[in-house]
Motif scaffolding. Structure first.
Motif, short mmCIF file in Angstrom:
data_model
loop_
_atom_site.label_atom_id
_atom_site.label_comp_id
_atom_site.label_asym_id
_atom_site.label_seq_id
_atom_site.Cartn_x
_atom_site.Cartn_y
_atom_site.Cartn_z
N SER A 88 45.96 37.47 43.42
CA SER A 88 47.10 37.11 44.27
C SER A 88 47.95 36.04 43.60
O SER A 88 49.19 36.10 43.58
CB SER A 88 46.60 36.62 45.63
OG SER A 88 47.68 36.21 46.43
N GLU A 119 49.94 37.48 40.71
CA GLU A 119 51.07 38.26 41.19
C GLU A 119 52.22 37.36 41.59
O GLU A 119 53.40 37.60 41.24
CB GLU A 119 50.60 39.12 42.37
CG GLU A 119 51.61 40.18 42.79
CD GLU A 119 51.04 41.09 43.87
OE1 GLU A 119 51.58 41.08 45.00
OE2 GLU A 119 50.05 41.81 43.59
N LYS A 120 51.88 36.28 42.32
CA LYS A 120 52.93 35.33 42.72
C LYS A 120 53.53 34.65 41.51
O LYS A 120 54.74 34.38 41.46
CB LYS A 120 52.34 34.30 43.67
CG LYS A 120 52.00 34.85 45.05
CD LYS A 120 51.40 33.77 45.94
CE LYS A 120 51.07 34.34 47.33
NZ LYS A 120 50.47 33.31 48.21
N LYS A 140 39.81 37.77 43.72
CA LYS A 140 40.89 38.17 44.62
C LYS A 140 42.00 37.11 44.65
O LYS A 140 43.20 37.43 44.62
CB LYS A 140 40.32 38.40 46.02
CG LYS A 140 41.33 39.01 46.98
CD LYS A 140 40.66 39.33 48.30
CE LYS A 140 41.70 39.97 49.25
NZ LYS A 140 41.10 40.28 50.58
N PHE A 141 41.56 35.84 44.70
CA PHE A 141 42.54 34.73 44.71
C PHE A 141 43.35 34.72 43.42
O PHE A 141 44.57 34.52 43.43
CB PHE A 141 41.80 33.41 44.90
CG PHE A 141 42.69 32.21 44.77
CD1 PHE A 141 43.54 31.82 45.81
CD2 PHE A 141 42.70 31.45 43.60
CE1 PHE A 141 44.38 30.72 45.68
CE2 PHE A 141 43.54 30.34 43.47
CZ PHE A 141 44.37 29.97 44.52
N GLU A 145 60.24 40.77 43.14
CA GLU A 145 59.19 41.44 43.95
C GLU A 145 59.36 42.96 43.91
O GLU A 145 58.38 43.71 43.82
CB GLU A 145 59.27 40.93 45.38
CG GLU A 145 58.79 39.50 45.55
CD GLU A 145 58.90 39.02 47.00
OE1 GLU A 145 59.45 39.80 47.82
OE2 GLU A 145 58.42 37.92 47.29
#
Length: 590
Positions: A27, A30-31, A23-24, A74
């Motif tokens: 994320s 994505e960032k 999950k980390f 984004e």
């Protein structure tokens, strides 16, 4: 146990860590994508800022552009994510347009078939022509069927299957009536004796196939071959498996009265300990009992019983052998008769000039007749005839067609007889002089011989009639229809013999029962019952041309509701049919 628990806890912790990291990572990835896209945008715009913006405003503009680039990155990522989700959903919900395809196919079929003419005959002439075409096609198919051994075996299997199924039920009643199933197993000779006492027209060779059917339908447990000439029928659910040596003991136990251990050792030359071991094994299987030093099997009965059973079976075999001899001679006779008819037909169809030349040449012997392959089927007659054809031409053409049909039937009959004679169980036939053969083959002077063969042939043909037409007649047939079929198949047969064979089939439950309606006899191959109105309706329809429903209501002088009710009841049982808006009962003469 503690180690297992600790290992399980460690495994759970590792799975949780992996899920958290996954999950980390998602994320973080994505960032990272947003950051990379923002930097790319900043890099693309920095050149324009340096070129077109004043130095004191560059930092402010770059800061604003940085924020704008981040918002754009984004938004692009969100749009990409949304598009992927929608595409995935659309793919999962996509289905072929079956209804639209079926609708289009139906339209194409309708447009194609709408131009086709109806296959139903529109006149009596068309009906007769269709019937003639159908008969010739059936004749061709029957010829192909005779040429194929595999097809013949299959066809024979259908009739035999029906017979074996009926006989298996009769056997079950005989077994219960004589309490044969009180034993664990019985010799097949005992069952044969009781069956031959009660059932006529059953052959010795039919028993094993019938018992196999009974085993498949769980009417008995097993059939065990002790030796090729001796079987035992098992009723007990105990699983019997006899060794070869045990089969030897059972064989001698049937042949000898109170078979002793000493007698068994003399017959087999076994040693004492080995013989004792075999007998002990049979006792443990509850196959034999030992009484006063002798081997006893209660179901085998006494020696007198066995002699009585064996005598009955041998008498049946001799009867079958005699019947086979009569049939063989009858077939030889029929072949000789066909041969003479073929010779006469061949001479009659020669041109006149050739016939006159043969008369003049008295010294020449007539050429011997050689039978070749059956002629290929002729072209089906066309519906339209030439306008220039004269009645004489038409008569001549019809005569030639009839000659071809007659020869075709004779050649087919000859081939069938040749096959039957070749397949006959009679291996050796005594050679006779021509005079002796002529005497023995005279059909007209040997009616008993003819009827003996017909006793086997007529029931077979009646069952063939049921197999071929039961789907059309509903299992309901007038006697005259059956007789008509027999005449077509085997020629003229005596009425009394035909009725006797029908009675025997009723006794064997191959035909359920007979029914009298007015002056006519009917035979029911299925369990059917009729109301008084239905009987009156059938009686009214006999020997009448098929009529339309309105004509029928007017002719029978019943109210429409009553006629429709009777017709519906008969139609539901497959006895009445509507063809081209005409009411037909295929099982009666119309």
């Amino acid at each position: 146990m503690e180690i297992f628990i600790i290992g399980l806890l460690i495994l759970i912790v590792l799975l949780l860590v992996i899920l958290i990291l996954n999950k980390f990572y998602a994320s973080f990835f994505e960032k990272l994508q947003v950051k990379l896209r923002r930097r790319k945008k900043e890099k693309d715009m920095s050149g324009a800022v340096d070129k077109f913006i004043d130095d004191h405003k560059k930092e402010e503009v770059k800061s604003q552009l940085s924020e704008l680039s981040e918002i754009i990155a984004e938004a692009e990522l969100e749009i990409e994510r949304s598009v992927k989700a929608k595409v995935k959903k659309a793919k999962s919900q996509y289905k072929p347009r079956e209804k639209e395809i079926i609708k289009r196919g139906s339209a194409v079929y309708s447009s194609y078939s709408s131009e086709l003419r109806s296959a139903m005959p529109e006149s009596e002439e068309e009906l007769k022509m269709d019937m003639q075409d159908l008969e010739e096609t059936m004749s061709m198919l029957e010829t192909l069927d005779q040429a194929s051994e595999r097809a013949s075996a299959k066809s024979a299997g259908l009739g035999l299957g029906m017979f074996y199924d009926k006989m298996s039920r009769r056997f079950q009643k005989i077994i219960e009536k004589n309490n044969l199933n009180d034993y664990n197993f019985i010799p097949i000779q005992r069952l044969k004796f009781h069956a031959l006492e009660e059932i006529k027209n059953i052959k010795d060779s039919d028993f094993i196939p019938i018992l196999n059917v009974m085993e498949e339908t769980k009417l008995l447990e097993d059939i065990i071959e002790i030796n090729p000439a001796f079987h035992v029928v098992v009723f007990s659910d105990q699983l019997y498996k006899f060794t070869n040596t045990e089969n030897v003991v059972l064989t001698f136990a049937y042949d000898y009265e109170n078979l002793s251990k000493k007698k068994l050792m003399e017959l087999t030359e076994w040693k004492d300990d080995y013989t004792e071991k075999i007998l002990k094994g049979l006792i443990e299987k509850k196959a034999i009992e030992k009484e006063n030093g002798g081997v006893i099997i209660p179901s085998f009965g006494t020696l007198e019983d066995r002699e009585k059973w064996n005598d009955k079976i041998e008498a049946q075999k001799e009867k079958e052998k005699t019947k086979e001899e009569v049939r063989f001679q009858r077939n030889l006779a029929r072949r000789e008769k066909f041969k003479k008819v073929m010779a006469k037909s061949s001479l009659d169809t020669k041109p006149k000039a050739e016939k006159e030349e043969d008369v003049d040449e008295d010294n020449k012997e007539p050429a011997s007749i050689k039978f070749k392959q059956k002629p290929s089927p002729k072209t089906l007659p066309q519906k339209e005839h030439s306008k220039n054809a004269t009645p004489v031409d038409e008569n001549e053409k019809s005569r030639k067609i009839q000659d071809i049909k007659d020869k075709d039937s004779l050649v087919g009959a000859m081939e069938a007889l040749d096959k039957e004679l070749g397949d006959s169980d009679k291996i050796k036939v005594k050679k006779k002089t021509e005079k002796e053969l002529q005497v023995s083959l005279d059909l007209d002077d040997d009616l008993e011989e003819e009827e003996a063969g017909l006793e086997d042939l007529i029931p077979e043909k009646i069952l063939n009639y049921h197999e071929k037409f039961s789907m059309i007649t509903g299992g309901f047939s007038q006697y005259e229809k059956i007789k008509e079929f027999l005449i077509h198949e085997i020629g003229e047969v005596p009425d009394d013999l035909t009725k006797t064979m029908l009675d025997q089939l009723i006794e064997l439950q191959m035909i359920q029962k007979t029914l009298q309606i007015g002056d006519y006899n009917f035979f029911l191959f299925k369990d059917i019952s009729f109301s008084d109105e239905e009987k009156d309706f059938i009686q009214f329809s006999i020997n009448k041309k098929p009529m339309q429903k309105e004509e029928l209501i007017k002719a029978i002088n019943w109210d429409e509701e009553k006629v429709l009710k009777v017709m519906k009841g008969l139609q539901e049982r497959g006895i009445l049919r509507l063809e081209n808006n005409r009411v037909i009962i295929p099982g009666i003469v119309q």
